[in-house]
Design a protein around this motif. Structure first.
Motif, PDB file in Angstrom:
ATOM      1  N   VAL A 195     107.329  39.270 -43.996  1.00 29.74           N
ATOM      2  CA  VAL A 195     107.426  40.510 -43.231  1.00 29.74           C
ATOM      3  C   VAL A 195     108.111  41.565 -44.097  1.00 29.74           C
ATOM      4  CG1 VAL A 195     108.272  41.609 -41.129  1.00 29.74           C
ATOM      5  CG2 VAL A 195     107.562  39.202 -41.082  1.00 29.74           C
ATOM      6  N   TYR A 196     107.462  42.732 -44.253  1.00 26.39           N
ATOM      7  CA  TYR A 196     107.983  43.823 -45.057  1.00 26.39           C
ATOM      8  C   TYR A 196     108.346  45.005 -44.173  1.00 26.39           C
ATOM      9  CZ  TYR A 196     105.891  41.438 -49.103  1.00 26.39           C
ATOM     10  OH  TYR A 196     105.553  40.523 -50.066  1.00 26.39           O
ATOM     11  N   ASP A 197     109.291  45.807 -44.665  1.00 22.76           N
ATOM     12  CA  ASP A 197     109.564  47.100 -44.027  1.00 22.76           C
ATOM     13  C   ASP A 197     108.457  48.081 -44.403  1.00 22.76           C
ATOM     14  OD1 ASP A 197     112.123  46.653 -42.724  1.00 22.76           O
ATOM     15  OD2 ASP A 197     112.934  46.422 -44.742  1.00 22.76           O
TER      16      ASP A 197
ATOM     17  N   ALA B 237      97.329  29.888 -46.690  1.00 20.44           N
ATOM     18  CA  ALA B 237      97.634  31.060 -47.507  1.00 20.44           C
ATOM     19  C   ALA B 237      98.833  31.807 -46.934  1.00 20.44           C
ATOM     20  CB  ALA B 237      96.420  31.980 -47.566  1.00 20.44           C
ATOM     21  N   GLN B 238      99.376  32.675 -47.756  1.00 19.96           N
ATOM     22  CA  GLN B 238     100.487  33.511 -47.310  1.00 19.96           C
ATOM     23  C   GLN B 238      99.969  34.589 -46.373  1.00 19.96           C
ATOM     24  OE1 GLN B 238     102.559  36.378 -50.030  1.00 19.96           O
ATOM     25  NE2 GLN B 238     104.291  34.972 -49.777  1.00 19.96           N
ATOM     26  N   VAL B 239     100.684  34.828 -45.291  1.00 18.47           N
ATOM     27  CA  VAL B 239     100.327  35.832 -44.297  1.00 18.47           C
ATOM     28  C   VAL B 239     101.299  36.986 -44.424  1.00 18.47           C
ATOM     29  CG1 VAL B 239      99.947  36.308 -41.851  1.00 18.47           C
ATOM     30  CG2 VAL B 239      99.447  34.033 -42.777  1.00 18.47           C
ATOM     31  N   LEU B 240     100.767  38.209 -44.590  1.00 17.96           N
ATOM     32  CA  LEU B 240     101.594  39.389 -44.790  1.00 17.96           C
ATOM     33  C   LEU B 240     101.518  40.312 -43.582  1.00 17.96           C
ATOM     34  CD1 LEU B 240     100.591  40.256 -48.472  1.00 17.96           C
ATOM     35  CD2 LEU B 240     102.384  38.697 -47.684  1.00 17.96           C
ATOM     36  N   SER B 241     102.648  40.900 -43.230  1.00 12.34           N
ATOM     37  CA  SER B 241     102.688  41.870 -42.144  1.00 12.34           C
ATOM     38  C   SER B 241     103.919  42.743 -42.322  1.00 12.34           C
ATOM     39  CB  SER B 241     102.708  41.169 -40.781  1.00 12.34           C
ATOM     40  OG  SER B 241     102.530  42.104 -39.733  1.00 12.34           O
ATOM     41  N   LYS B 242     104.079  43.747 -41.444  1.00 14.65           N
ATOM     42  CA  LYS B 242     105.238  44.630 -41.553  1.00 14.65           C
ATOM     43  C   LYS B 242     105.998  44.715 -40.241  1.00 14.65           C
ATOM     44  CE  LYS B 242     102.924  49.120 -40.706  1.00 14.65           C
ATOM     45  NZ  LYS B 242     101.518  48.753 -40.722  1.00 14.65           N
ATOM     46  N   VAL B 243     107.215  45.210 -40.342  1.00 16.51           N
ATOM     47  CA  VAL B 243     108.119  45.288 -39.197  1.00 16.51           C
ATOM     48  C   VAL B 243     107.481  46.130 -38.088  1.00 16.51           C
ATOM     49  CG1 VAL B 243     110.359  46.132 -38.417  1.00 16.51           C
ATOM     50  CG2 VAL B 243     110.163  44.969 -40.616  1.00 16.51           C
ATOM     51  N   GLY B 244     107.539  45.618 -36.866  1.00 13.74           N
ATOM     52  CA  GLY B 244     106.991  46.332 -35.716  1.00 13.74           C
ATOM     53  C   GLY B 244     105.584  45.924 -35.357  1.00 13.74           C
ATOM     54  N   ASP B 245     104.854  45.296 -36.280  1.00 22.56           N
ATOM     55  CA  ASP B 245     103.485  44.856 -36.004  1.00 22.56           C
ATOM     56  C   ASP B 245     103.490  43.443 -35.433  1.00 22.56           C
ATOM     57  OD1 ASP B 245     102.627  47.244 -36.912  1.00 22.56           O
ATOM     58  OD2 ASP B 245     101.615  46.493 -38.707  1.00 22.56           O
ATOM     59  N   SER B 246     102.305  42.986 -35.037  1.00 24.14           N
ATOM     60  CA  SER B 246     102.095  41.608 -34.615  1.00 24.14           C
ATOM     61  C   SER B 246     101.224  40.906 -35.647  1.00 24.14           C
ATOM     62  CB  SER B 246     101.431  41.551 -33.241  1.00 24.14           C
ATOM     63  OG  SER B 246     102.275  42.112 -32.251  1.00 24.14           O
TER      64      SER B 246
ATOM     65  N   GLY C  80     105.089  38.717 -32.401  1.00 16.00           N
ATOM     66  CA  GLY C  80     105.338  40.151 -32.481  1.00 16.00           C
ATOM     67  C   GLY C  80     105.976  40.702 -31.222  1.00 16.00           C
ATOM     68  N   PRO C  81     106.587  41.897 -31.342  1.00 10.87           N
ATOM     69  CA  PRO C  81     106.726  42.694 -32.571  1.00 10.87           C
ATOM     70  C   PRO C  81     107.663  42.028 -33.573  1.00 10.87           C
ATOM     71  CG  PRO C  81     107.991  43.683 -30.787  1.00 10.87           C
ATOM     72  CD  PRO C  81     107.215  42.558 -30.179  1.00 10.87           C
ATOM     73  N   LEU C  82     107.282  42.136 -34.840  1.00  5.99           N
ATOM     74  CA  LEU C  82     107.993  41.426 -35.892  1.00  5.99           C
ATOM     75  C   LEU C  82     109.270  42.157 -36.308  1.00  5.99           C
ATOM     76  CD1 LEU C  82     104.976  40.401 -38.144  1.00  5.99           C
ATOM     77  CD2 LEU C  82     106.318  38.894 -36.648  1.00  5.99           C
ATOM     78  N   GLN C  83     110.224  41.366 -36.777  1.00  5.04           N
ATOM     79  CA  GLN C  83     111.471  41.874 -37.320  1.00  5.04           C
ATOM     80  C   GLN C  83     111.562  41.472 -38.793  1.00  5.04           C
ATOM     81  OE1 GLN C  83     114.507  40.151 -34.845  1.00  5.04           O
ATOM     82  NE2 GLN C  83     113.686  41.038 -32.948  1.00  5.04           N
ATOM     83  N   SER C  84     112.432  42.142 -39.526  1.00  2.22           N
ATOM     84  CA  SER C  84     112.541  41.861 -40.963  1.00  2.22           C
ATOM     85  C   SER C  84     113.044  40.449 -41.230  1.00  2.22           C
ATOM     86  CB  SER C  84     113.481  42.875 -41.619  1.00  2.22           C
ATOM     87  OG  SER C  84     114.760  42.845 -41.010  1.00  2.22           O
ATOM     88  N   THR C  85     113.710  39.834 -40.243  1.00  2.00           N
ATOM     89  CA  THR C  85     114.242  38.474 -40.422  1.00  2.00           C
ATOM     90  C   THR C  85     113.247  37.391 -40.004  1.00  2.00           C
ATOM     91  OG1 THR C  85     115.267  38.620 -38.218  1.00  2.00           O
ATOM     92  CG2 THR C  85     116.614  39.248 -40.126  1.00  2.00           C
TER      93      THR C  85
ATOM     94  N   ALA D   5     112.472  56.374 -53.512  1.00  2.90           N
ATOM     95  CA  ALA D   5     112.378  55.929 -52.121  1.00  2.90           C
ATOM     96  C   ALA D   5     113.518  54.958 -51.875  1.00  2.90           C
ATOM     97  CB  ALA D   5     111.029  55.264 -51.844  1.00  2.90           C
ATOM     98  N   PRO D   6     113.957  54.807 -50.607  1.00  4.56           N
ATOM     99  CA  PRO D   6     115.055  53.869 -50.316  1.00  4.56           C
ATOM    100  C   PRO D   6     114.758  52.475 -50.848  1.00  4.56           C
ATOM    101  CG  PRO D   6     114.573  55.207 -48.397  1.00  4.56           C
ATOM    102  CD  PRO D   6     113.501  55.532 -49.402  1.00  4.56           C
ATOM    103  N   ASN D   7     115.815  51.729 -51.074  1.00  5.39           N
ATOM    104  CA  ASN D   7     115.700  50.391 -51.681  1.00  5.39           C
ATOM    105  C   ASN D   7     114.987  49.432 -50.736  1.00  5.39           C
ATOM    106  OD1 ASN D   7     115.998  48.254 -53.397  1.00  5.39           O
ATOM    107  ND2 ASN D   7     118.121  47.835 -52.820  1.00  5.39           N
ATOM    108  N   ILE D   8     113.693  49.256 -50.937  1.00  6.09           N
ATOM    109  CA  ILE D   8     112.872  48.369 -50.121  1.00  6.09           C
ATOM    110  C   ILE D   8     112.297  47.292 -51.032  1.00  6.09           C
ATOM    111  CG2 ILE D   8     110.812  48.231 -48.660  1.00  6.09           C
ATOM    112  CD1 ILE D   8     111.349  51.004 -47.719  1.00  6.09           C
ATOM    113  N   SER D   9     112.197  46.084 -50.528  1.00  2.60           N
ATOM    114  CA  SER D   9     111.754  44.962 -51.347  1.00  2.60           C
ATOM    115  C   SER D   9     110.306  45.126 -51.792  1.00  2.60           C
ATOM    116  CB  SER D   9     111.909  43.650 -50.559  1.00  2.60           C
ATOM    117  OG  SER D   9     111.147  43.693 -49.368  1.00  2.60           O
ATOM    118  N   ASP D  10     110.035  44.673 -53.023  1.00  6.77           N
ATOM    119  CA  ASP D  10     108.681  44.640 -53.593  1.00  6.77           C
ATOM    120  C   ASP D  10     108.008  46.012 -53.602  1.00  6.77           C
ATOM    121  OD1 ASP D  10     108.944  41.923 -53.994  1.00  6.77           O
ATOM    122  OD2 ASP D  10     108.050  41.411 -52.068  1.00  6.77           O
ATOM    123  N   ILE D  11     108.766  47.046 -53.901  1.00 10.65           N
ATOM    124  CA  ILE D  11     108.203  48.392 -53.913  1.00 10.65           C
ATOM    125  C   ILE D  11     107.710  48.727 -55.324  1.00 10.65           C
ATOM    126  CG2 ILE D  11     110.349  49.603 -54.466  1.00 10.65           C
ATOM    127  CD1 ILE D  11     109.535  51.739 -52.454  1.00 10.65           C
ATOM    128  N   THR D  12     106.620  49.463 -55.421  1.00 14.59           N
ATOM    129  CA  THR D  12     106.061  49.888 -56.703  1.00 14.59           C
ATOM    130  C   THR D  12     105.783  51.385 -56.667  1.00 14.59           C
ATOM    131  OG1 THR D  12     103.790  49.368 -55.978  1.00 14.59           O
ATOM    132  CG2 THR D  12     105.010  47.640 -57.151  1.00 14.59           C
TER     133      THR D  12
END
Length: 284
Positions: free
Chosen positions: A121-123, A23-32, A91-96, A154-161
């Protein structure tokens, strides 16, 4: 020896491909994030190799002869840890760091098992900004009502709703036909009973969210309280006085233009000043 082992693993992956797409694994910048290595029941793991497949193919970690190795010079050097259960922590994760990863396992019988995981990885979503715009009242708009548009950004961030919530109600409390621009703008009609009603704009992506709350009635135009001067009252006082001073200036300039010579000018000036003083007294 290590190179020979690596080539054997890759050869087994080609000759005996038993793979499963994870499955797809989701996380955000700075986390592990923990990429879990799963295998079928009864599969006794002997060797393991973790790789990054995309955007570049790199060796990340390896388990061989009961030894854990993560010192490969990949982009995750110093940020990768292979646990005893053979799962890989990054981690810590980066956006790239978003990309595809695979784990290749070999059991004691020589069978291979390959698992592929997709890391996204999301911001982190920042707090949004909400602005209140007052619509111009039309002839058909009921008295003591206020039509407002709430704009959320809000600033231009990917997949924002964007979504809205009327505070103090169950659920979101807004109707879909009142939303515009993919939910960024909310149209609200307020009455006297809505003075304390607050609306929250919720900004979110798959891993984080934040909100900002406003009370839109505070931005509506209200009638001035008794005893306080209104804008119209100020105009009624300022405009006549300004017009009077303007006419007096023209009168003074006209009389000075009729005088010639320095002496006549002095006399004319005294005469005009006296007439001006008399005019102001009569106006008062």
């Amino acid at each position: 020896m290590a190179k020979c082992f690596l080539w054997n693993l890759l050869l087994w992956e080609v000759l005996f491909p038993i793979a499963v797409i994870g499955a797809q694994v989701l996380s955000k910048v700075g986390d592990s994030v923990l990429l879990v290595a799963e295998h079928p029941p009864g599969f006794q793991v002997r060797e393991v190799i973790w790789r990054s497949l995309w955007p570049s193919e790199e060796l990340l970690a390896m388990y061989f002869r009961s030894s854990l190795e993560t010192l490969y010079h990949s982009r995750f050097l110093g940020r990768a840890q292979l646990h005893s259960n053979l799962s890989l922590e990054l981690g810590p994760l980066q956006s790239t760091d978003s990309g595809n990863f695979s784990v290749l396992m070999v059991d004691t019988g020589g069978r291979t098992w390959t698992q592929t995981l997709q890391l996204k990885v999301y911001d982190a979503v920042p707090r949004p900004t909400v602005q209140v715009f007052i619509a111009v009242a039309g002839d058909d708009q009921p008295l003591k009502t206020c039509q407002v548009f709430l704009s959320c950004w809000a600033p231009n961030i990917s997949d924002i709703t964007y979504s809205w919530r009327r505070e103090g109600t169950v659920g979101f409390g807004v109707e879909s036909h009142s939303l515009f621009t993919d939910g960024q703008v909310l149209s609200v009609s307020l009455g006297l009973g809505d003075k304390d009603v607050a609306y929250s704009c919720i900004v979110s992506n798959p891993v984080s969210w934040d909100l900002a709350t406003v009370t839109p009635w505070e931005s509506c135009h209200h009638e001035a309280a008794p005893g306080n001067a209104t804008y119209k009252d100020v105009l009624l006082v300022v405009v006549p006085i300004s017009l009077l001073l303007f006419l007096v200036g023209l009168f003074f300039a006209w009389h000075c233009g009729l005088c010639s010579g320095k002496k006549k000018m002095d006399a004319c000036t005294d005469q005009v000043a006296a007439e001006t003083e008399n005019s102001l007294v009569n106006v008062s």
